[in-house]
Design a protein around this motif. Structure first.
Motif, PDB file in Angstrom:
ATOM      1  N   GLU A  42       0.827  -1.197   0.000  1.00 52.03           N
ATOM      2  CA  GLU A  42       0.000   0.000   0.000  1.00 52.03           C
ATOM      3  C   GLU A  42       0.869   1.258   0.000  1.00 52.03           C
ATOM      4  OE1 GLU A  42      -2.561  -0.339   3.342  1.00 52.03           O
ATOM      5  OE2 GLU A  42      -3.919  -1.777   2.370  1.00 52.03           O
ATOM      6  N   THR A  43       1.937   1.233   0.822  1.00 53.36           N
ATOM      7  CA  THR A  43       2.833   2.392   0.871  1.00 53.36           C
ATOM      8  C   THR A  43       3.541   2.602  -0.460  1.00 53.36           C
ATOM      9  OG1 THR A  43       3.178   2.030   3.229  1.00 53.36           O
ATOM     10  CG2 THR A  43       4.791   3.388   2.091  1.00 53.36           C
ATOM     11  N   TYR A  44       4.100   1.514  -0.991  1.00 52.51           N
ATOM     12  CA  TYR A  44       4.818   1.611  -2.253  1.00 52.51           C
ATOM     13  C   TYR A  44       3.870   1.922  -3.411  1.00 52.51           C
ATOM     14  CZ  TYR A  44       8.935  -0.310   0.086  1.00 52.51           C
ATOM     15  OH  TYR A  44       9.987  -0.505   0.923  1.00 52.51           O
ATOM     16  N   ARG A  45       2.653   1.444  -3.316  1.00 49.31           N
ATOM     17  CA  ARG A  45       1.687   1.694  -4.375  1.00 49.31           C
ATOM     18  C   ARG A  45       1.342   3.188  -4.434  1.00 49.31           C
ATOM     19  NH1 ARG A  45      -0.831  -1.044  -8.718  1.00 49.31           N
ATOM     20  NH2 ARG A  45      -2.598   0.228  -9.310  1.00 49.31           N
ATOM     21  N   ASN A  46       1.189   3.763  -3.280  1.00 45.54           N
ATOM     22  CA  ASN A  46       0.897   5.212  -3.259  1.00 45.54           C
ATOM     23  C   ASN A  46       2.044   6.005  -3.875  1.00 45.54           C
ATOM     24  OD1 ASN A  46      -1.537   4.719  -1.972  1.00 45.54           O
ATOM     25  ND2 ASN A  46      -0.660   4.922   0.079  1.00 45.54           N
ATOM     26  N   THR A  47       3.273   5.613  -3.515  1.00 44.59           N
ATOM     27  CA  THR A  47       4.432   6.302  -4.094  1.00 44.59           C
ATOM     28  C   THR A  47       4.479   6.107  -5.599  1.00 44.59           C
ATOM     29  OG1 THR A  47       5.645   5.905  -2.040  1.00 44.59           O
ATOM     30  CG2 THR A  47       6.928   6.532  -3.964  1.00 44.59           C
ATOM     31  N   LEU A  48       4.179   4.883  -6.052  1.00 47.52           N
ATOM     32  CA  LEU A  48       4.172   4.596  -7.490  1.00 47.52           C
ATOM     33  C   LEU A  48       3.085   5.394  -8.190  1.00 47.52           C
ATOM     34  CD1 LEU A  48       5.320   2.907  -9.828  1.00 47.52           C
ATOM     35  CD2 LEU A  48       3.680   1.110  -9.231  1.00 47.52           C
ATOM     36  N   ASP A  49       1.908   5.499  -7.577  1.00 49.83           N
ATOM     37  CA  ASP A  49       0.819   6.279  -8.180  1.00 49.83           C
ATOM     38  C   ASP A  49       1.224   7.753  -8.312  1.00 49.83           C
ATOM     39  OD1 ASP A  49      -0.703   4.037  -8.357  1.00 49.83           O
ATOM     40  OD2 ASP A  49      -1.877   4.417  -6.542  1.00 49.83           O
ATOM     41  N   ILE A  50       1.916   8.258  -7.293  1.00 50.68           N
ATOM     42  CA  ILE A  50       2.360   9.661  -7.348  1.00 50.68           C
ATOM     43  C   ILE A  50       3.348   9.866  -8.485  1.00 50.68           C
ATOM     44  CG2 ILE A  50       3.664  11.428  -6.103  1.00 50.68           C
ATOM     45  CD1 ILE A  50       2.448  10.326  -3.513  1.00 50.68           C
ATOM     46  N   PHE A  51       4.301   8.907  -8.613  1.00 46.43           N
ATOM     47  CA  PHE A  51       5.320   9.038  -9.663  1.00 46.43           C
ATOM     48  C   PHE A  51       4.690   8.971 -11.046  1.00 46.43           C
ATOM     49  CE2 PHE A  51       8.199   7.038 -12.690  1.00 46.43           C
ATOM     50  CZ  PHE A  51       9.265   7.912 -12.642  1.00 46.43           C
ATOM     51  N   VAL A  52       3.828   7.977 -11.293  1.00 48.83           N
ATOM     52  CA  VAL A  52       3.214   7.827 -12.608  1.00 48.83           C
ATOM     53  C   VAL A  52       2.282   9.001 -12.890  1.00 48.83           C
ATOM     54  CG1 VAL A  52       1.725   6.358 -14.036  1.00 48.83           C
ATOM     55  CG2 VAL A  52       3.445   5.325 -12.549  1.00 48.83           C
ATOM     56  N   GLY A  53       1.552   9.452 -11.860  1.00 51.80           N
ATOM     57  CA  GLY A  53       0.671  10.598 -12.050  1.00 51.80           C
ATOM     58  C   GLY A  53       1.439  11.851 -12.417  1.00 51.80           C
ATOM     59  N   GLN A  54       2.584  12.077 -11.758  1.00 53.53           N
ATOM     60  CA  GLN A  54       3.406  13.239 -12.071  1.00 53.53           C
ATOM     61  C   GLN A  54       3.974  13.140 -13.482  1.00 53.53           C
ATOM     62  OE1 GLN A  54       3.837  16.017 -10.179  1.00 53.53           O
ATOM     63  NE2 GLN A  54       4.915  16.843 -11.960  1.00 53.53           N
ATOM     64  N   THR A  55       4.389  11.946 -13.858  1.00 57.07           N
ATOM     65  CA  THR A  55       4.917  11.748 -15.214  1.00 57.07           C
ATOM     66  C   THR A  55       3.840  12.023 -16.246  1.00 57.07           C
ATOM     67  OG1 THR A  55       6.464  10.078 -14.379  1.00 57.07           O
ATOM     68  CG2 THR A  55       6.040  10.111 -16.750  1.00 57.07           C
ATOM     69  N   ASP A  56       2.616  11.523 -15.996  1.00 55.85           N
ATOM     70  CA  ASP A  56       1.522  11.778 -16.944  1.00 55.85           C
ATOM     71  C   ASP A  56       1.201  13.263 -17.024  1.00 55.85           C
ATOM     72  OD1 ASP A  56       1.354   9.126 -17.535  1.00 55.85           O
ATOM     73  OD2 ASP A  56      -0.393   8.699 -16.277  1.00 55.85           O
ATOM     74  N   ARG A  57       1.283  13.949 -15.900  1.00 59.05           N
ATOM     75  CA  ARG A  57       1.029  15.404 -15.939  1.00 59.05           C
ATOM     76  C   ARG A  57       2.095  16.120 -16.753  1.00 59.05           C
ATOM     77  NH1 ARG A  57      -0.739  14.327 -10.656  1.00 59.05           N
ATOM     78  NH2 ARG A  57       1.332  14.782  -9.787  1.00 59.05           N
ATOM     79  N   ASN A  58       3.352  15.677 -16.637  1.00 60.22           N
ATOM     80  CA  ASN A  58       4.425  16.269 -17.440  1.00 60.22           C
ATOM     81  C   ASN A  58       4.179  16.033 -18.932  1.00 60.22           C
ATOM     82  OD1 ASN A  58       5.753  17.229 -15.163  1.00 60.22           O
ATOM     83  ND2 ASN A  58       7.028  15.387 -14.979  1.00 60.22           N
ATOM     84  N   LEU A  59       3.751  14.819 -19.245  1.00 64.57           N
ATOM     85  CA  LEU A  59       3.455  14.527 -20.652  1.00 64.57           C
ATOM     86  C   LEU A  59       2.297  15.368 -21.148  1.00 64.57           C
ATOM     87  CD1 LEU A  59       3.816  10.619 -20.679  1.00 64.57           C
ATOM     88  CD2 LEU A  59       5.472  12.326 -21.472  1.00 64.57           C
ATOM     89  N   GLN A  60       1.310  15.572 -20.296  1.00 67.31           N
ATOM     90  CA  GLN A  60       0.170  16.393 -20.694  1.00 67.31           C
ATOM     91  C   GLN A  60       0.593  17.842 -20.908  1.00 67.31           C
ATOM     92  OE1 GLN A  60      -3.019  15.289 -21.411  1.00 67.31           O
ATOM     93  NE2 GLN A  60      -3.169  17.374 -22.214  1.00 67.31           N
TER      94      GLN A  60
END
Length: 601
Positions: A42-60
């Motif tokens: 759960e902890t690592y998943r939240n961190t992973l979601d933050i990283f992928v979400g930030q990357t997607d925002r950069n791409l957007q």
């Protein structure tokens, strides 16, 4: 027998008690692992979601930049209006080049921004050296037309999705590509190296043994590693070429080369057809539980060790004395009355041993007394038999002598007197318990000769006993009462010759040798009720007092040999006549080999 022993029951009880404890420890250990995996995931998943979400925002944001440049930038709109190579075209191109060089620094992920029209490419890159710049230029010249064709065919121009491209001219080989149509024939695009995204991912996951980050295609193929970092130095260096990109909190995978287990968490990107994964070694997750597992193993080993010591103590203090007692009882049941038990283990077994020894001594004394009583009973039976035979036979013999004397047949008187003297001489000196079979046969011969004087030419006796059996010992007067009974009860038809046959043979049942003696005649045979009583060893009626002699023989043989001796009474069927089979056991001292089996009567 094993299941009923105390030792086996103690062992079974131990395992019955230990199995729930072991099951609880195993289940508890597995539950603890699942809880750790769940909480850590759960902890690592939240961190992973933050990283992928930030990357997607950069791409957007990059998509928005490409869209603004395509729609709002005047130079980009005017470029296609000037002839290729004209002064206005060159000036516009220079202004666009400056803008690209300026804007590329605002976006950390962008590696290259370019404008493409037929026969011309304007691009800006973050290349740190001339070699990288040339490789990027070569890539665009070689593949930009394919970029456009692929985007048009996949209808990617009007979408926010980024394409995944592979070319060895780019460091790391894999990169993301986005194209936007400025005007017909003019396209603007951006390139992002996957290696740069991995660099950002590795900051969190490629530290020591914590774990490793990776990016996969949607089909499960793993993309290239970070730039300039060998695979064996990148985190754990997991050689997982194919993973199952399934949805869920986490999944457990095993490295085929090292055999290590990893916790795998996936997060697909919403802007590109890639999935970002993090791999965490179970050894790192469960490093705190290893001590707990060792404690569990130590506890189980300690319990088994304590039980082994306890079982050793119980064996020495209980099982061993108990086994001695059981062995002593088995020997006592087999007639070994001299067995005694010695023990000094504890007060209870000392009492049992002393009680057993006293009981064995009493049984020995009792058995000796019973044996002596049986001997006295045999002698009394034998004396009773003599008392029953002598008066009756003596009176008949005197009558015969008197009749021969009255007829002045002196030869018959002498022969009769000689046989009678031998007969009574045998009776008077048979105080011993056993005689030879030859002596018994000679006594029967004297008896038959005396009876022949009563029934001249009507009575005969046939003896078929091998010479090597003549020396065998048997109880006194074991056969003569049966011969006498045959003459008294079988010789009822005085007109027909009466024949008595005596046959002796030796046989073996495979374990012991026996002497079989058969006395049969051609007389009237046994009455059915008398035959049934004789075979059942039931008392005979008072009217059958003349058969008391054979019952005495049966009792004496049973007292002497027990169940080893057997007497069978029967009739000879259509031929008529009685038949008696006597079976007596032979000792090893006889030294005679068996000749065969003897048929029953």
């Amino acid at each position: 027998m094993f299941r009923r022993s105390i030792k086996s029951q103690l062992i079974i009880c131990f395992f019955v008690l230990m199995l729930p404890v072991d099951a609880f420890l195993i289940v508890n250990n597995g539950y603890a692992k699942d809880v750790v995996r769940l909480k850590v995931s759960e902890t690592y998943r939240n961190t992973l979601d933050i990283f992928v979400g930030q990357t997607d925002r950069n791409l957007q944001q990059i998509n928005d930049y490409l869209y603004k440049m395509s729609v709002l930038d005047s130079d980009a709109g005017l470029l296609m209006s000037f002839p290729y190579g004209s002064d206005n075209y060159v000036l516009t191109k220079i202004r666009l080049q400056n803008k690209l060089n300026r804007d590329i620094g605002f976006y950390n992920l962008i590696d290259t921004i370019f404008l493409y029209r037929e026969n011309d490419i304007i691009f800006s890159t973050t290349a740190p050296n001339a070699d990288k710049y040339r490789s990027t230029q070569q890539l665009l010249k070689k593949d930009v037309r394919q970029f456009v064709d692929q985007a048009v065919s996949d209808q990617m121009l009007a979408q926010d999705k980024w394409m995944l491209w592979h070319d060895d001219l780019v460091a790391g080989s894999d990169f993301l590509l986005k194209l936007s149509e400025v005007s017909p024939g003019l396209y603007m695009g951006a390139m992002i190296r996957v290696a740069d995204i991995l660099d950002l991912l590795s900051i969190q996951w490629d530290y020591g043994g914590i774990g490793e980050g990776a990016i996969y295609r949607q089909d499960g193929d793993r993309l290239r590693e970070r730039l300039g970092v060998p695979k064996q130095e990148s985190g754990e260096g997991v050689a997982l070429d194919q993973v199952r990109l399934q949805e869920g909190r986490y999944q457990t995978v095993t490295d085929k080369k090292s055999g290590k287990r990893y916790l795998l968490m996936n997060r697909p990107s919403g802007m590109a057809d890639v999935t970002v994964s993090i791999l965490v070694p179970e050894s790192y997750l469960l490093q705190g539980l290893s001590y707990f597992q060792k404690v569990i193993y130590f506890v189980e080993f300690g319990i088994v060790f304590i039980f082994a010591l306890y079982l050793f103590f119980i064996r020495r203090m209980v099982f061993k004395p108990l086994q001695q007692l059981i062995v002593g009882m088995k020997k006592l049941s087999r007639g070994m009355l001299d067995v005694r038990i010695k023990t000094n283990q504890n007060e209870e077994f000392i009492f049992l041993a002393n009680t057993f020894n006293n009981m064995a001594e009493q049984i020995k004394t009792l058995k000796i007394g019973m044996y002596e009583e049986q001997l006295r009973a045999q002698k009394m039976e034998f004396k009773q038999l003599q008392a029953q035979i002598n008066p009756h036979f003596y009176a008949n013999s005197l009558n015969i002598i008197y009749n021969f004397a009255a007829l002045k047949d002196h030869d018959s008187v002498k022969r009769m007197a000689l046989h009678l003297a031998d007969y009574f001489r045998f009776i008077m000196r048979v105080n011993r318990d056993s005689i030879s079979l030859g002596e018994e046969m000679r006594h029967i011969e004297n008896y038959i000769e005396i009876q022949k004087f009563r029934f001249p030419n009507k009575l005969s006796c046939s003896v078929d006993v091998p010479d090597h059996l003549q020396a065998l010992q048997l109880p006194t007067l074991s056969l003569q009462p049966f011969v006498e009974n045959a003459i008294i009860h079988g010789f009822v038809n005085r007109r027909k010759p009466f024949l008595v046959e005596i046959v002796g043979r030796q046989f073996s049942d495979g374990r012991q040798s026996f002497l079989a003696l058969t006395i049969r005649d051609n007389g009237a045979g046994f009455a059915p009720d008398v035959l049934e009583r004789l075979n059942d060893r039931a008392p005979l009626p008072q009217t059958e007092s003349s058969r008391l002699g054979i019952m005495n023989v049966v009792q004496r043989l049973q007292l002497r040999y027990g169940e080893a001796a057997a007497i069978e009474f029967g009739n000879q069927g259509e031929e008529g006549g009685a038949a008696v089979l006597i079976r007596l056991p032979l000792g090893e001292e006889a030294g005679i080999q068996p000749e065969g089996e003897v048929a029953h009567v």
